[in-house]
Design an enzyme around this catalytic site. Structure first.
Site, PDB file in Angstrom:
ATOM      1  N   CYS A 121      -6.135   1.185   5.372  1.00  0.00           N
ATOM      2  CA  CYS A 121      -6.714  -0.065   5.721  1.00  0.00           C
ATOM      3  C   CYS A 121      -6.151  -0.246   6.995  1.00  0.00           C
ATOM      4  O   CYS A 121      -5.254   0.451   8.011  1.00  0.00           O
ATOM      5  CB  CYS A 121      -6.264  -1.065   4.934  1.00  0.00           C
TER       6      CYS A 121
ATOM      7  N   GLU B  23       0.787   3.908   1.916  1.00  0.00           N
ATOM      8  CA  GLU B  23       1.147   4.230   3.150  1.00  0.00           C
ATOM      9  C   GLU B  23       2.409   3.366   3.553  1.00  0.00           C
ATOM     10  O   GLU B  23       3.445   4.014   4.364  1.00  0.00           O
ATOM     11  CB  GLU B  23      -0.086   3.968   4.333  1.00  0.00           C
TER      12      GLU B  23
ATOM     13  N   CYS C 165      -2.491  -0.648   7.651  1.00  0.00           N
ATOM     14  CA  CYS C 165      -1.555   0.234   7.386  1.00  0.00           C
ATOM     15  C   CYS C 165      -1.761   1.191   8.562  1.00  0.00           C
ATOM     16  O   CYS C 165      -0.831   1.843   9.241  1.00  0.00           O
ATOM     17  CB  CYS C 165      -1.864   1.179   6.096  1.00  0.00           C
TER      18      CYS C 165
ATOM     19  N   HIS D 183       0.889  -1.324   0.005  1.00  0.00           N
ATOM     20  CA  HIS D 183       0.199  -0.002   0.098  1.00  0.00           C
ATOM     21  C   HIS D 183       1.020   1.157  -0.022  1.00  0.00           C
ATOM     22  O   HIS D 183       1.929   1.430   0.176  1.00  0.00           O
ATOM     23  CB  HIS D 183      -0.959   0.027   1.089  1.00  0.00           C
TER      24      HIS D 183
END
Length: 161
Positions: free
Chosen positions: A119, A93, A122, A91
């Site tokens: 999410c 992040e 993260c 991801h």
């Protein structure tokens, strides 16, 4: 947008984005590097109005991108927010946190700007990394991540122009 007048523009009023808009526009540009077939996400980690690291979602370095291999989650019609272990990509992040780590940059007490709500996976990483605030452009179907941010005392704001 904030309207400003300077000597350089000789009295003409010039539109200037506020800091949230500025950083989210950069996050949007960063997301354009994404190779994800489902959702392009960009993230910035900022402290004292300085960008510390950026990240976008995509496969780990040296591995083929989803744009080359296809997307298993797309093929299996997996809903957003579920079965992250089937995704070959990191991801945005996560990539921003890893870039900061790779270059020895502390992200403690910084702000994450992201095109989408993080999410749960993260969120847990951001909490442990010491992120103090999260500013997003769009939501994501993961109520638990918002609950975790709340429990950790991390403010999450949705910025809309």
């Amino acid at each position: 947008m904030v309207m400003t007048q300077t000597k350089k523009n000789k009295g003409k009023i010039q539109a200037r984005p506020d800091w949230d808009e500025y950083f989210l526009e950069i996050a949007k540009l960063v997301s354009s590097r994404s190779t994800c077939l489902r959702r392009k996400v960009g993230a910035l980690i900022v402290r004292e109005k300085r960008i510390l690291a950026t990240g976008y979602n995509g496969a780990p370095r040296t591995l083929k991108h989803c744009s080359e291999t296809g997307c298993l989650r797309l093929t299996l019609n997996v809903p957003a927010g579920e079965r992250h272990e089937l995704c070959r990509g990191l991801h945005a992040e996560q990539n921003a946190l890893l870039q900061a780590s790779l270059h020895g940059v502390s992200v403690k007490d910084s702000v994450l700007y992201c095109t989408n709500q993080p999410c749960l996976i993260c969120a847990k990483m951001l909490i442990n990394a010491g992120i103090s605030e999260v500013v997003i452009s769009e939501g994501y179907p993961d109520k638990m991540s918002m609950d975790f941010f709340s429990q950790a005392g991390i403010r999450v704001r949705t910025y809309k122009k």
